[in-house]
Design an enzyme around this catalytic site. Structure first.
Site, PDB file in Angstrom:
ATOM      1  N   GLU A  50       0.856  -1.188   0.000  1.00  0.00           N
ATOM      2  CA  GLU A  50       0.000   0.000   0.000  1.00  0.00           C
ATOM      3  C   GLU A  50       0.886   1.230   0.000  1.00  0.00           C
ATOM      4  O   GLU A  50       1.864   1.312   0.753  1.00  0.00           O
ATOM      5  CB  GLU A  50      -0.895  -0.003   1.243  1.00  0.00           C
ATOM      6  CG  GLU A  50      -1.724   1.273   1.426  1.00  0.00           C
ATOM      7  CD  GLU A  50      -2.570   1.230   2.703  1.00  0.00           C
ATOM      8  OE1 GLU A  50      -2.995   0.129   3.094  1.00  0.00           O
ATOM      9  OE2 GLU A  50      -2.799   2.304   3.293  1.00  0.00           O
ATOM     10  N   GLU A  99      -2.554  11.467   3.203  1.00  0.00           N
ATOM     11  CA  GLU A  99      -3.604  11.237   4.191  1.00  0.00           C
ATOM     12  C   GLU A  99      -3.739  12.501   5.029  1.00  0.00           C
ATOM     13  O   GLU A  99      -2.754  13.183   5.310  1.00  0.00           O
ATOM     14  CB  GLU A  99      -3.260  10.059   5.102  1.00  0.00           C
ATOM     15  CG  GLU A  99      -3.286   8.714   4.439  1.00  0.00           C
ATOM     16  CD  GLU A  99      -3.084   7.589   5.447  1.00  0.00           C
ATOM     17  OE1 GLU A  99      -4.074   6.972   5.864  1.00  0.00           O
ATOM     18  OE2 GLU A  99      -1.918   7.356   5.818  1.00  0.00           O
TER      19      GLU A  99
END
Length: 294
Positions: free
Chosen positions: A157, A162
């Site tokens: 990932e 974020e």
């Protein structure tokens, strides 16, 4: 070419005339100039291109997030008059909608949007970037990221951006076998004075066979190399990955940052009030992927 991008809708993903967009909008970063554009989504059509994007539905749930994902114009919107956007923009908007969640083990009071290119556009190496503007709302969790096609975290990932609603910083991370969850491969980028996450920024990675370099507005913010990863586990960034844009609320990452428990895990009442007023959204001007560096 070693590590060329691979995707199933190559005929539908036309090369976009990026050179015509303004420099003020970071339309072409210096490291992308003169490189072949292999995927582009400008969000100018006023609707989601289902040849490129999937929409995640209500059955999906991870990380104790406080929303249910719904394929709805309430949560996945488009606008051609967003200030600062170059043409149209994708708008991912959380909505207060108690009573419609079909999962009894979750019973979320909110709905939101999540889209991905899984099975439609997968990439291995190259430059991946998006121009995004965040809301000023503590405890939200919008993200721009990539995921492998196998079992998590075995196929890796890449969290390109974020955000947990603290507008002075955004985060990046890598996850894989031996370095997932509370991963050691993580970094925060703090904005310079005079700007923050509520302004437009280009979040990007340069992904090679031995390193992933994270950038904000063309500025290198973090470098993760194969030797760094192999200290903890296997390098899982030599397999295709698909793109994800989503707007989560509360849950694991916001909670561990702000330790807010009420009225929702990781999300305060002030943000709930803003969502109810329609004042919370993630705006995405465009997403682009370029071929790997020579």
């Amino acid at each position: 070419m070693n590590g060329i991008a691979r995707f199933s809708t190559i005929a539908a993903v036309a090369l976009v005339a990026a050179a015509g967009a303004s420099a003020d909008n970071h339309a072409i970063t210096a490291t992308a100039e003169a490189r072949k554009l292999v995927f582009a989504e400008e969000f100018d059509a006023g609707e989601l291109d289902r040849e490129k994007w999937n929409v995640v539905g209500m059955e999906f749930w991870v990380n104790n997030e406080q929303q249910a994902y719904v394929d709805s114009p309430d949560t996945i919107q488009f606008s051609d008059d967003v200030e600062g956007a170059d043409g149209g923009a994708l708008v991912l908007r959380p909505v207060y909608r108690p009573g419609i969640d079909t999962r009894e083990d979750r019973n979320a009071d909110f709905i939101s949007g999540r889209i991905n290119t899984r099975g439609k556009a997968d990439f291995i190496h190259g430059r991946v970037e998006a121009r995004i503007r965040m809301p000023d709302a503590e405890g939200v969790w919008p993200a721009f990221w990539m995921l492998g096609n196998g079992r998590w975290p075995d196929t890796g990932e890449i969290d390109i951006m974020e955000y947990v609603g603290e507008k002075d910083w955004t985060g990046v991370a890598l996850h894989g076998p031996g370095y997932s969850g509370e991963t050691p491969i993580v970094n925060k980028f703090f904005f310079d004075e005079g700007t923050d996450a509520t302004d437009w920024h280009v979040y990007a990675i340069e992904w090679t066979k031995d390193a992933i370099l994270f950038e904000v507005d063309g500025r290198l913010t973090y470098r993760a190399t194969r030797p760094m990863i192999e200290r903890y586990g296997e390098w899982r960034f030599d397999t295709p990955k698909f793109l994800i844009l989503n707007f989560a609320l509360g849950g694991a990452y916001p909670y561990k940052t702000n330790m807010i428990e009420q009225p929702y895990n990781g999300m305060p009442q002030s943000t709930v009030d803003m969502i109810k007023a329609g004042d919370v959204a993630m705006y995405v001007d465009w997403v682009r992927v370029y071929e790997p560096l020579d």
